[in-house]
Write a protein that holds these residues in place. Structure first.
Motif, short mmCIF file in Angstrom:
data_model
loop_
_atom_site.label_atom_id
_atom_site.label_comp_id
_atom_site.label_asym_id
_atom_site.label_seq_id
_atom_site.Cartn_x
_atom_site.Cartn_y
_atom_site.Cartn_z
N ILE A 1 22.79 -18.53 -35.18
CA ILE A 1 24.09 -18.04 -34.70
C ILE A 1 25.08 -17.94 -35.85
CG2 ILE A 1 26.09 -18.64 -33.28
CD1 ILE A 1 24.06 -19.80 -31.22
N ALA A 2 25.09 -18.95 -36.74
CA ALA A 2 25.99 -18.93 -37.89
C ALA A 2 25.67 -17.74 -38.80
CB ALA A 2 25.90 -20.24 -38.66
N GLU A 3 24.39 -17.45 -38.96
CA GLU A 3 23.96 -16.36 -39.84
C GLU A 3 24.25 -14.99 -39.24
OE1 GLU A 3 19.64 -14.53 -40.61
OE2 GLU A 3 19.86 -16.57 -41.40
N ARG A 4 23.99 -14.83 -37.95
CA ARG A 4 24.10 -13.51 -37.31
C ARG A 4 25.47 -13.25 -36.71
NH1 ARG A 4 18.48 -14.32 -34.06
NH2 ARG A 4 17.29 -14.88 -35.90
N GLY A 5 26.21 -14.33 -36.41
CA GLY A 5 27.53 -14.16 -35.82
C GLY A 5 27.46 -13.94 -34.32
N GLY A 6 28.64 -13.85 -33.73
CA GLY A 6 28.72 -13.65 -32.28
C GLY A 6 28.28 -14.87 -31.52
N GLN A 7 27.84 -14.68 -30.29
CA GLN A 7 27.29 -15.75 -29.46
C GLN A 7 28.27 -16.90 -29.28
OE1 GLN A 7 24.47 -15.10 -27.91
NE2 GLN A 7 24.24 -13.21 -29.04
N ARG A 8 29.54 -16.57 -29.03
CA ARG A 8 30.57 -17.60 -28.93
C ARG A 8 30.23 -18.65 -27.88
NH1 ARG A 8 34.71 -18.23 -25.65
NH2 ARG A 8 34.51 -16.14 -24.78
N ARG A 9 29.82 -18.23 -26.68
CA ARG A 9 29.49 -19.19 -25.62
C ARG A 9 28.29 -20.04 -26.00
NH1 ARG A 9 28.48 -16.16 -20.38
NH2 ARG A 9 28.14 -18.25 -19.57
N ALA A 10 27.27 -19.40 -26.55
CA ALA A 10 26.06 -20.13 -26.93
C ALA A 10 26.37 -21.12 -28.05
CB ALA A 10 24.97 -19.16 -27.35
N ARG A 11 27.21 -20.73 -29.00
CA ARG A 11 27.56 -21.61 -30.12
C ARG A 11 28.20 -22.90 -29.61
NH1 ARG A 11 31.47 -18.75 -32.78
NH2 ARG A 11 29.86 -17.46 -33.67
N GLU A 12 29.16 -22.78 -28.71
CA GLU A 12 29.82 -23.97 -28.16
C GLU A 12 28.84 -24.84 -27.39
OE1 GLU A 12 32.83 -24.95 -28.99
OE2 GLU A 12 32.86 -23.18 -30.26
N TYR A 13 27.95 -24.23 -26.64
CA TYR A 13 26.94 -24.97 -25.88
C TYR A 13 26.03 -25.76 -26.82
CZ TYR A 13 23.18 -25.70 -22.46
OH TYR A 13 22.23 -26.25 -21.64
N VAL A 14 25.54 -25.10 -27.87
CA VAL A 14 24.65 -25.76 -28.83
C VAL A 14 25.36 -26.93 -29.50
CG1 VAL A 14 23.43 -25.48 -31.03
CG2 VAL A 14 23.21 -23.73 -29.26
N LEU A 15 26.58 -26.72 -29.93
CA LEU A 15 27.33 -27.81 -30.59
C LEU A 15 27.53 -28.99 -29.65
CD1 LEU A 15 29.97 -25.74 -32.59
CD2 LEU A 15 27.92 -26.89 -33.48
N ALA A 16 27.84 -28.72 -28.39
CA ALA A 16 28.03 -29.79 -27.41
C ALA A 16 26.72 -30.56 -27.19
CB ALA A 16 28.54 -29.22 -26.09
N GLN A 17 25.60 -29.86 -27.10
CA GLN A 17 24.31 -30.53 -26.90
C GLN A 17 23.92 -31.35 -28.12
OE1 GLN A 17 22.63 -30.60 -23.84
NE2 GLN A 17 24.59 -29.69 -23.30
N GLN A 18 24.21 -30.83 -29.31
CA GLN A 18 23.92 -31.59 -30.52
C GLN A 18 24.77 -32.86 -30.58
OE1 GLN A 18 24.39 -28.28 -33.36
NE2 GLN A 18 22.25 -28.59 -33.92
N ARG A 19 26.04 -32.79 -30.17
CA ARG A 19 26.89 -33.99 -30.13
C ARG A 19 26.31 -35.02 -29.16
NH1 ARG A 19 31.10 -30.15 -30.41
NH2 ARG A 19 31.34 -30.19 -28.16
#
Length: 136
Positions: free
Chosen positions: A104-122
């Motif tokens: 996601i960081a490399e390709r950009g976009g995916q705002r909802r998915a990015r927040e979800y991934v970060l929350a799951q990693q926390r």
């Protein structure tokens, strides 16, 4: 003919690539895939929550686990699998979340998915930091 780039692979190809990468067993219950236990593509970030159909967002799971998880969070389902006495492969799940975050960081976009991934990693980090009760 060369193998397609994982981002350009169709569904069946992505499933084969995920099984080759993560092993021929369900990441949630640990059952090996066979004729009676077919592999399915499990989206770590569900499509309904903005998850992309990228190889980085897919892990192999049996049909039972894929269906029963529904749209539950990764950590919530991981803990439910453990309560059921199954043997989820938490290392594969953690690696897949990290890989998805990088994609996601490399390709950009995916705002909802990015927040979800970060929350799951926390949640995974907190889970590792908490003392586990005896027998768990």
């Amino acid at each position: 003919m060369p193998a397609p780039h994982p981002r350009q692979a169709d569904r069946a190809q992505r499933l084969r690539l995920a099984v080759a990468r993560d092993g021929a067993r369900c990441v949630w219950c640990g059952r090996p895939f066979s004729g009676l236990v077919p592999a399915t593509r499990e989206h770590l970030v569900p499509r309904a929550k903005g998850g992309p159909s990228w190889l980085e967002n897919e892990v192999p799971a049996c049909r039972r686990c894929n269906g029963q998880r529904g749209h539950r969070g990764v950590v919530e389902w991981l803990e439910e699998c453990e309560r059921r006495g199954w043997h989820p492969d938490a290392a594969v799940v953690e690696r897949a979340l990290a890989s998805l975050a990088e994609a996601i960081a490399e390709r950009g976009g995916q705002r909802r998915a990015r927040e979800y991934v970060l929350a799951q990693q926390r949640r995974l980090r907190r889970r590792h930091a908490e003392p586990r009760p005896a027998g768990a």
